[in-house]
Design a protein around this motif. Structure first.
Motif, PDB file in Angstrom:
ATOM      1  N   TYR A 190       0.884  -1.304  -0.040  1.00 29.03           N
ATOM      2  CA  TYR A 190       0.112  -0.008  -0.077  1.00 29.03           C
ATOM      3  C   TYR A 190       0.970   1.241  -0.068  1.00 29.03           C
ATOM      4  CZ  TYR A 190      -2.190   3.745   2.609  1.00 29.03           C
ATOM      5  OH  TYR A 190      -2.811   5.289   2.951  1.00 29.03           O
ATOM      6  N   LYS A 191       1.785   1.126   0.659  1.00 25.33           N
ATOM      7  CA  LYS A 191       2.824   2.500   0.983  1.00 25.33           C
ATOM      8  C   LYS A 191       3.266   2.575  -0.563  1.00 25.33           C
ATOM      9  CE  LYS A 191       5.054   4.332   3.663  1.00 25.33           C
ATOM     10  NZ  LYS A 191       4.842   5.690   4.195  1.00 25.33           N
ATOM     11  N   GLU A 192       3.887   1.812  -1.397  1.00 26.51           N
ATOM     12  CA  GLU A 192       4.665   2.059  -2.681  1.00 26.51           C
ATOM     13  C   GLU A 192       4.014   2.125  -3.643  1.00 26.51           C
ATOM     14  OE1 GLU A 192       7.894   2.649  -2.487  1.00 26.51           O
ATOM     15  OE2 GLU A 192       8.025   2.143  -0.419  1.00 26.51           O
ATOM     16  N   SER A 193       4.094   3.166  -4.320  1.00 31.70           N
ATOM     17  CA  SER A 193       3.197   3.459  -5.691  1.00 31.70           C
ATOM     18  C   SER A 193       3.891   2.925  -6.601  1.00 31.70           C
ATOM     19  CB  SER A 193       3.187   5.052  -5.789  1.00 31.70           C
ATOM     20  OG  SER A 193       4.455   5.489  -5.875  1.00 31.70           O
ATOM     21  N   CYS A 194       5.121   2.694  -6.814  1.00 33.05           N
ATOM     22  CA  CYS A 194       5.619   1.733  -7.901  1.00 33.05           C
ATOM     23  C   CYS A 194       5.904   0.383  -7.604  1.00 33.05           C
ATOM     24  CB  CYS A 194       7.231   2.403  -7.986  1.00 33.05           C
ATOM     25  SG  CYS A 194       8.237   1.578  -9.278  1.00 33.05           S
ATOM     26  N   TRP A 195       5.266  -0.381  -8.308  1.00 27.57           N
ATOM     27  CA  TRP A 195       5.368  -1.982  -8.226  1.00 27.57           C
ATOM     28  C   TRP A 195       6.637  -2.417  -8.172  1.00 27.57           C
ATOM     29  CZ3 TRP A 195       7.285  -5.601 -11.427  1.00 27.57           C
ATOM     30  CH2 TRP A 195       7.265  -5.407 -12.957  1.00 27.57           C
ATOM     31  N   ILE A 196       7.436  -1.941  -8.756  1.00 25.52           N
ATOM     32  CA  ILE A 196       8.977  -2.303  -8.919  1.00 25.52           C
ATOM     33  C   ILE A 196       9.575  -2.320  -7.443  1.00 25.52           C
ATOM     34  CG2 ILE A 196      11.377  -2.471  -9.868  1.00 25.52           C
ATOM     35  CD1 ILE A 196      10.012  -1.454 -12.351  1.00 25.52           C
ATOM     36  N   THR A 197       9.397  -1.213  -6.982  1.00 20.94           N
ATOM     37  CA  THR A 197      10.048  -0.677  -5.716  1.00 20.94           C
ATOM     38  C   THR A 197       9.169  -1.623  -4.612  1.00 20.94           C
ATOM     39  OG1 THR A 197      10.449   1.529  -6.291  1.00 20.94           O
ATOM     40  CG2 THR A 197      10.646   1.044  -4.062  1.00 20.94           C
ATOM     41  N   GLY A 198       8.154  -1.734  -4.588  1.00 24.90           N
ATOM     42  CA  GLY A 198       7.259  -2.424  -3.631  1.00 24.90           C
ATOM     43  C   GLY A 198       7.746  -3.769  -3.645  1.00 24.90           C
ATOM     44  N   THR A 199       7.698  -4.574  -4.722  1.00 21.30           N
ATOM     45  CA  THR A 199       8.450  -5.809  -5.032  1.00 21.30           C
ATOM     46  C   THR A 199       9.726  -5.969  -4.319  1.00 21.30           C
ATOM     47  OG1 THR A 199       6.895  -6.117  -7.176  1.00 21.30           O
ATOM     48  CG2 THR A 199       8.780  -7.924  -6.661  1.00 21.30           C
ATOM     49  N   LEU A 200      10.752  -5.229  -4.662  1.00 24.37           N
ATOM     50  CA  LEU A 200      11.894  -5.554  -4.094  1.00 24.37           C
ATOM     51  C   LEU A 200      11.991  -5.185  -2.638  1.00 24.37           C
ATOM     52  CD1 LEU A 200      13.992  -3.073  -6.591  1.00 24.37           C
ATOM     53  CD2 LEU A 200      13.933  -5.728  -6.556  1.00 24.37           C
ATOM     54  N   TRP A 201      11.156  -4.399  -2.268  1.00 26.22           N
ATOM     55  CA  TRP A 201      11.189  -4.366  -0.668  1.00 26.22           C
ATOM     56  C   TRP A 201      10.432  -5.461   0.080  1.00 26.22           C
ATOM     57  CZ3 TRP A 201      13.996  -1.719   2.590  1.00 26.22           C
ATOM     58  CH2 TRP A 201      14.570  -0.519   2.235  1.00 26.22           C
ATOM     59  N   LEU A 202       9.344  -6.178  -0.798  1.00 29.47           N
ATOM     60  CA  LEU A 202       8.721  -7.320  -0.286  1.00 29.47           C
ATOM     61  C   LEU A 202       9.769  -8.446  -0.302  1.00 29.47           C
ATOM     62  CD1 LEU A 202       5.967  -8.186   0.589  1.00 29.47           C
ATOM     63  CD2 LEU A 202       5.429  -8.601  -2.047  1.00 29.47           C
ATOM     64  N   LEU A 203      10.604  -8.548  -1.347  1.00 32.35           N
ATOM     65  CA  LEU A 203      11.655  -9.500  -1.350  1.00 32.35           C
ATOM     66  C   LEU A 203      12.641  -9.337  -0.268  1.00 32.35           C
ATOM     67  CD1 LEU A 203      12.233  -9.880  -4.879  1.00 32.35           C
ATOM     68  CD2 LEU A 203      10.971 -11.698  -3.610  1.00 32.35           C
ATOM     69  N   VAL A 204      12.858  -8.200   0.124  1.00 29.10           N
ATOM     70  CA  VAL A 204      13.967  -8.090   1.239  1.00 29.10           C
ATOM     71  C   VAL A 204      13.165  -8.250   2.414  1.00 29.10           C
ATOM     72  CG1 VAL A 204      15.040  -6.055   2.714  1.00 29.10           C
ATOM     73  CG2 VAL A 204      15.198  -6.188   0.144  1.00 29.10           C
ATOM     74  N   SER A 205      12.038  -7.843   2.896  1.00 30.66           N
ATOM     75  CA  SER A 205      11.268  -8.338   3.893  1.00 30.66           C
ATOM     76  C   SER A 205      11.089  -9.666   4.384  1.00 30.66           C
ATOM     77  CB  SER A 205       9.722  -7.532   4.041  1.00 30.66           C
ATOM     78  OG  SER A 205       9.084  -7.819   5.225  1.00 30.66           O
ATOM     79  N   ILE A 206      10.789 -10.653   3.057  1.00 27.76           N
ATOM     80  CA  ILE A 206      10.656 -12.011   3.103  1.00 27.76           C
ATOM     81  C   ILE A 206      11.945 -12.600   3.278  1.00 27.76           C
ATOM     82  CG2 ILE A 206      10.027 -14.129   1.802  1.00 27.76           C
ATOM     83  CD1 ILE A 206       7.797 -12.284   0.312  1.00 27.76           C
ATOM     84  N   CYS A 207      13.035 -12.225   2.638  1.00 28.31           N
ATOM     85  CA  CYS A 207      14.388 -13.076   2.983  1.00 28.31           C
ATOM     86  C   CYS A 207      15.012 -12.649   4.155  1.00 28.31           C
ATOM     87  CB  CYS A 207      15.273 -12.670   1.805  1.00 28.31           C
ATOM     88  SG  CYS A 207      14.562 -12.946   0.070  1.00 28.31           S
ATOM     89  N   LEU A 208      14.871 -11.382   4.555  1.00 22.66           N
ATOM     90  CA  LEU A 208      15.649 -11.072   5.831  1.00 22.66           C
ATOM     91  C   LEU A 208      14.684 -10.766   6.985  1.00 22.66           C
ATOM     92  CD1 LEU A 208      18.016  -8.115   4.552  1.00 22.66           C
ATOM     93  CD2 LEU A 208      18.407 -10.773   4.743  1.00 22.66           C
ATOM     94  N   GLY A 209      13.549 -11.248   6.889  1.00 25.62           N
ATOM     95  CA  GLY A 209      12.736 -11.029   8.043  1.00 25.62           C
ATOM     96  C   GLY A 209      12.447  -9.696   8.577  1.00 25.62           C
ATOM     97  N   SER A 210      12.535  -9.718  10.020  1.00 23.43           N
ATOM     98  CA  SER A 210      12.376  -8.369  10.974  1.00 23.43           C
ATOM     99  C   SER A 210      13.585  -7.279  10.566  1.00 23.43           C
ATOM    100  CB  SER A 210      12.297  -8.790  12.277  1.00 23.43           C
ATOM    101  OG  SER A 210      13.465  -9.264  12.744  1.00 23.43           O
ATOM    102  N   ALA A 211      14.588  -7.854  10.175  1.00 25.70           N
ATOM    103  CA  ALA A 211      15.690  -6.904   9.872  1.00 25.70           C
ATOM    104  C   ALA A 211      15.207  -6.000   8.591  1.00 25.70           C
ATOM    105  CB  ALA A 211      16.916  -7.548   9.517  1.00 25.70           C
ATOM    106  N   GLY A 212      14.820  -6.781   7.515  1.00 22.89           N
ATOM    107  CA  GLY A 212      14.467  -6.068   6.379  1.00 22.89           C
ATOM    108  C   GLY A 212      13.437  -5.084   6.674  1.00 22.89           C
ATOM    109  N   THR A 213      12.315  -5.790   7.390  1.00 22.81           N
ATOM    110  CA  THR A 213      11.157  -4.604   7.686  1.00 22.81           C
ATOM    111  C   THR A 213      11.782  -3.454   8.503  1.00 22.81           C
ATOM    112  OG1 THR A 213       9.498  -6.606   7.873  1.00 22.81           O
ATOM    113  CG2 THR A 213       8.931  -4.820   8.980  1.00 22.81           C
TER     114      THR A 213
END
Length: 256
Positions: A190-213
């Motif tokens: 919801y925060k990210e208007s660009c789907w590319i940026t949103g996807t990248l951050w989503l991958l970071v959050s999934i891979c690094l867990g709470s560190a990425g979040t």
């Protein structure tokens, strides 16, 4: 589109609640209670995952505390979150979704879901005692703590991608952890208007867990000034502009 989003969230969160409840009941039936004295449960990677889990629910706890105007309800919900994790997350989010009026659900369900009623018409500026700087430090410290914990566990216990680590309580903990990741990912997308940026951050959050979040939250906090209200970090840029925040920011910039 907005109504479909609200309806979809009302289906997803109860479904995740049922998955977690079934997982918990099954794990209790086949492996008993996870007492701290059980070395077969409290392995180094289990402890690391517990740390990861609680750091991951920290932003959810802050949001719940913000949403609840009554301190007793706020404390009660946070305690339930600490005890039951993603079960509480799913239940709380669903209850907030049910409270949305048809008009709110048709306009922007995420905006009305995230903010409490008293803050929906404010610009979010003018508070000299804003906790934005404190929040940057806290979430930055949590991210560093998680990264340090991950590195230490890798160095002392090896890779987490091992079959022997997939015992019942570890699986249950991972299910609960990633349900909370899904909840946070809804906000991130919801925060990210660009789907590319949103996807990248989503991958970071999934891979690094709470560190990425934690890193993502710090980045969003750095976009706010030290006088902004902390709740503005919840909003997308579109919502902030629509609430008059961007307009106020420009005026303040011209004055200074």
């Amino acid at each position: 589109m907005a109504i479909k989003l609200a309806m979809g969230l009302k289906v997803v969160f109860p479904a995740m609640f049922c998955v977690m409840l079934a997982t918990l009941i099954y794990t209790l039936s086949v492996d008993g209670l996870p007492f701290p004295g059980r070395p077969d449960v409290f392995t180094p990677w289990f402890v690391t995952t517990v740390v990861d889990f609680y750091i991951n629910i920290a932003p959810i706890a802050v949001w719940i505390a913000y949403k609840e105007s009554n301190w007793l309800r706020s404390v009660s919900w946070v305690i339930l979150l600490l005890l039951f994790g993603s079960l509480t997350t799913c239940a709380y989010v669903f209850l907030q979704l049910v409270k949305l009026t048809p008009q709110e659900a048709s306009q922007d369900p995420m905006y009305h879901l995230l903010l409490r009623d008293s803050d929906r018409d404010k610009t979010g500026r003018g508070n000299k005692n804003s906790p934005v700087v404190t929040a940057r430090f806290v979430f930055g410290a949590l991210g560093c703590l998680m990264l340090g914990t991950l590195l230490y566990t890798i160095l002392t216990d090896g890779s987490p991608f091992r079959r022997d680590l997939l015992y019942p309580w570890m699986v249950a903990l991972l299910v609960s952890f990633y349900i909370d990741v899904v909840a946070l990912s809804v906000w991130l997308v919801y925060k990210e208007s660009c789907w590319i940026t949103g996807t990248l951050w989503l991958l970071v959050s999934i891979c690094l867990g709470s560190a990425g979040t934690s890193v993502y939250i710090v980045v969003q906090l750095l976009r706010l000034s030290s006088q902004d209200q902390l709740y503005l970090v919840l909003l997308s840029n579109r919502n902030r502009a629509g609430s008059g925040y961007e307009r106020t920011t420009n005026i303040d910039t011209l004055i200074t």
